[in-house]
Scaffold this motif. Structure first.
Motif, mmCIF file in Angstrom:
data_model
loop_
_atom_site.group_PDB
_atom_site.id
_atom_site.type_symbol
_atom_site.label_atom_id
_atom_site.label_comp_id
_atom_site.label_asym_id
_atom_site.label_seq_id
_atom_site.Cartn_x
_atom_site.Cartn_y
_atom_site.Cartn_z
ATOM 1 N N VAL A 28 -31.077 -5.442 4.461
ATOM 2 C CA VAL A 28 -29.992 -5.449 5.434
ATOM 3 C C VAL A 28 -30.437 -4.605 6.623
ATOM 4 N N GLN A 50 -21.322 -9.041 -0.198
ATOM 5 C CA GLN A 50 -21.655 -8.617 1.167
ATOM 6 C C GLN A 50 -21.940 -7.122 1.187
ATOM 7 N N THR A 104 -22.850 -3.970 3.906
ATOM 8 C CA THR A 104 -22.843 -3.567 5.307
ATOM 9 C C THR A 104 -23.618 -2.265 5.452
ATOM 10 N N ARG A 154 -25.490 -11.062 3.095
ATOM 11 C CA ARG A 154 -24.779 -11.629 1.947
ATOM 12 C C ARG A 154 -25.755 -12.240 0.964
ATOM 13 N N SER A 190 -24.702 -6.752 8.515
ATOM 14 C CA SER A 190 -24.329 -7.077 7.139
ATOM 15 C C SER A 190 -25.234 -8.184 6.615
#
Length: 225
Positions: free
Chosen positions: A187, A160, A162, A194, A192
């Motif tokens: 992103v 992940q 952010t 993944r 966030s």
């Protein structure tokens, strides 16, 4: 300027004419950064072949779905003869948030003219590139300069990332413990994303590269999980 060419069947969207393995139009860039201080942006479309093409262009929302966007593109539909070039203009007609970048998708579909040859296969090819609106106040920096602000962590079998910045950050590559992660994308500001971790990706060492405004990978950045 970096060019991207629609070639062969790699970006086939509809079964309609292709003559020659290298047939296709050339799009004058891999992304468009729309400067919020200006009213419009543009991109060139070139036909190096002898076959005429019908060019259709439109803009989608960030999720890839059609819908109302604060832009018009002109011309949206036109004929592009062999050896000719046209410039598509993207004009802003609405408003967008001024505290962060906003992502859209520009679609350009090239439909070749019907062939006189018997049993020919007609194929339309669609190219999709990012259209990123950058507010005027954000012109002092770039996603590359903001890359060190990203935070990373493992979440189960996923990585992940952010993004606390106000920029859309596009990844060229990401590796964990020396293993590259497949299908890394981007992103969005304040959000966030993944990505699935490959089997055997161990350790806390992470290396990533950002794609810059010109569509080229930047320098490697290091981070820890």
């Amino acid at each position: 300027m970096r060019f991207i060419r629609t070639i062969g069947l790699a970006a086939v969207s509809l079964p309609l004419i292709f003559s020659g393995a290298n047939a296709g139009v050339i799009i004058g860039g891999t992304r468009i950064i729309f400067d919020g201080a200006k009213k419009e942006a543009s991109i060139g479309v070139t036909n190096p072949d002898s076959t005429p093409y019908l060019i259709q262009s439109w803009i989608d929302l960030k999720d890839g779905h059609s819908g109302k966007t604060p832009f018009i593109i002109t011309p949206p539909l036109y004929r592009l003869d062999g050896g000719q070039q046209n410039v598509e203009r993207i004009v802003m007609t609405g408003t967008l948030p001024q505290d962060k970048e906003t992502l859209f998708w520009l679609n350009i579909k090239a439909i070749p003219a019907a062939s006189s040859q018997a049993n020919s296969l007609q194929i339309a090819v669609k190219t999709r590139i990012k259209l990123i609106y950058r507010p005027e106040d954000l012109r002092a920096s770039t996603p590359e300069e903001q890359a060190t602000k990203l935070t990373w962590q493992r979440t189960g079998n996923e990585l992940q990332v952010t993004n606390p910045t106000r920029y859309v950050i596009n990844f060229n590559e990401v590796s964990v413990g020396g293993q590259n992660i497949d299908d890394v994308t981007y992103v969005l500001p304040g959000e966030s994303a993944r990505f699935p971790l490959p089997a055997g990706a161990r350790g806390n060492s992470l290396i990533f590269k950002i794609i810059n405004d010109y569509g080229s990978p930047g320098k490697p950045h290091q981070a820890s999980l």
